[in-house]
Design an enzyme around this catalytic site. Structure first.
Site, PDB file in Angstrom:
ATOM      1  N   CYS A 133      58.395  26.679  42.491  1.00  0.00           N
ATOM      2  CA  CYS A 133      57.664  27.031  43.710  1.00  0.00           C
ATOM      3  C   CYS A 133      57.487  25.832  44.634  1.00  0.00           C
ATOM      4  O   CYS A 133      56.596  24.998  44.425  1.00  0.00           O
ATOM      5  CB  CYS A 133      56.303  27.611  43.336  1.00  0.00           C
ATOM      6  SG  CYS A 133      55.307  28.021  44.768  1.00  0.00           S
ATOM      7  N   CYS A 136      54.155  25.603  46.414  1.00  0.00           N
ATOM      8  CA  CYS A 136      53.034  25.211  45.539  1.00  0.00           C
ATOM      9  C   CYS A 136      53.093  23.711  45.229  1.00  0.00           C
ATOM     10  O   CYS A 136      52.068  23.035  45.231  1.00  0.00           O
ATOM     11  CB  CYS A 136      53.080  25.940  44.197  1.00  0.00           C
ATOM     12  SG  CYS A 136      53.392  27.689  44.302  1.00  0.00           S
ATOM     13  N   ASP A 137      54.277  23.188  44.955  1.00  0.00           N
ATOM     14  CA  ASP A 137      54.389  21.846  44.364  1.00  0.00           C
ATOM     15  C   ASP A 137      55.081  20.807  45.244  1.00  0.00           C
ATOM     16  O   ASP A 137      55.101  19.627  44.899  1.00  0.00           O
ATOM     17  CB  ASP A 137      55.154  21.934  43.032  1.00  0.00           C
ATOM     18  CG  ASP A 137      54.438  22.830  42.035  1.00  0.00           C
ATOM     19  OD1 ASP A 137      53.200  22.872  42.081  1.00  0.00           O
ATOM     20  OD2 ASP A 137      55.121  23.487  41.235  1.00  0.00           O
TER      21      ASP A 137
END
Ligand code: NDP
Length: 324
Positions: A133, A136-137
């Site tokens: 992701c 997300c990261d």
């Protein structure tokens, strides 16, 4: 007892919820405890969902779909399904919390799960440089060299997004042509921070406590090389999430839930399926939403016919099959 329980929380599930709620079926949506909203929660700009001419962020689109479903009376539960009993006229859904819900129909729209590479280092370094992701990261890889694996739209989107943070993004692809759509390809190919590594497979992810590099194998001559990177984003597609129903519903050769023609009817009367879990081909937010509509209409039709048949589910099934 409910008329309909919807399992899932992506575009298919929430569109089914909107339609079912507007048909006054008072749907209960089991939205999962962690992955609420489905794949669009991991996406940034959604530019191809009709009606949003300037594009919309994936999570915002999902919030809007949920609000729309709730406005018409859908009830959302943030829990995971632990077990399903689908045979017979009464379907039973047991949640991880132990709560048990019953309904005459189930709409199963659990989407798909990220595919894994299955190589040394992948499990061990997940969360330590291995990610599925970018939104997300990506932030953790500011000014670092990283890699994205895959040649589809997801890989192009992730790679392009990650150039906001990373100093360099390698795209590792096992072929020398991309599967991604033209527009997504061009965006990535024109980005100066992205370098394509063609005809290469990842055979190992290296690193003790965090990712330090990849071992790549040429798909042309089987030669090995090392590529130092501090992060790797895997974007090699998805598999339908059928683990709770694989022994209860008929599946296709591709592993999706088998449905009857263009309908959402599964092999079990009163159980309908929608979205990526039935679709090995198109897998778009719009097609998932359309599929959710079909499932809600099929469930509504089934319930109406079951009521007419005095609760005789087999008779309702026979009529529904003949008339849709
Ligand atoms: P795809 O199945 O389209 O692509 C997967 C890619 O990963 C392919 O290039 C495939 O290679 C490669 N791959 C698969 N397995 C492996 C493996 N074991 N090792 C190495 N490489 C592998 O998946 P996507 O997630 O990219 O896209 C799924 C759907 O979602 C598509 O319909 C896509 O259009 C859509 N999508 C749309 C977006 C948008 O429009 N904004 C954004 C993201 C996704 P090969 O080509 O050799 O098969």
């Amino acid at each position: 007892m409910r008329q309909v329980i919807i399992v899932g929380s992506g575009p298919a599930a929430l569109t089914a919820a909107i339609y079912a709620a507007r048909a006054d079926l008072k749907p209960l949506v089991i939205a999962s405890s962690v992955e609420v909203g489905g794949e669009l929660m991991n996406t940034t700009d959604v530019e191809n969902f009709p009606g949003f001419d300037e594009g919309i962020q994936g999570p915002e689109l999902m919030e809007k779909m949920q609000a729309q479903a709730e406005r018409f009376g859908a009830e959302i539960v943030y829990d995971d399904v632990a077990a399903l009993e689908l045979d017979g006229p009464l379907k039973r859904v047991t949640l991880a919390s132990g709560a048990v819900h019953e309904a005459s129909t189930i709409i199963y729209a659990t989407g798909s799960a990220y595919r894994k590479l299955g190589v040394e280092g992948e499990e061990r370094l997940t969360g330590h440089g291995v990610s599925w992701c970018a939104t997300c990261d990506g932030f953790f890889f500011r000014e670092r060299a990283i890699a994205v694996v895959g040649g589809g739209d997801s890989a192009m989107e992730e790679a392009t997004f990650l150039t906001r943070f990373a100093s360099k993004v390698y795209v590792i692809h096992r072929k020398d042509t991309l599967r991604a759509s033209k527009i997504m390809q061009e965006r990535a190919l024109q980005n100066e921070k992205i370098e394509f590594v063609w005809n290469s497979e990842v055979v190992e992810i290296q690193g003790e406590s965090a990712v330090s590099g990849l071992v790549l194998k040429s798909t042309v001559d089987a030669g090995l090389r090392e590529l130092p990177v501090e992060g790797v984003f895997i974007a090699i597609g998805n598999d339908p999430r059928t683990h709770l129903v694989h022994d209860k519903l008929e599946l296709t050769e591709e592993g999706t839930i088998a449905v009857d023609g263009r309908s959402s009817r599964t092999s079990v009367p009163g159980v309908f399926a929608a979205g990526d879990v039935i679709d090995p081909t198109y897998r778009q937010a719009v097609t998932a939403a359309a599929s959710g509509t079909v499932a809600a209409l099929d469930a509504e039709h089934f319930l109406a016919l079951a009521a007419q048949s005095g609760g005789d589910e087999q008779a309702a099934r026979a009529v529904a099959t003949a008339t849709v």
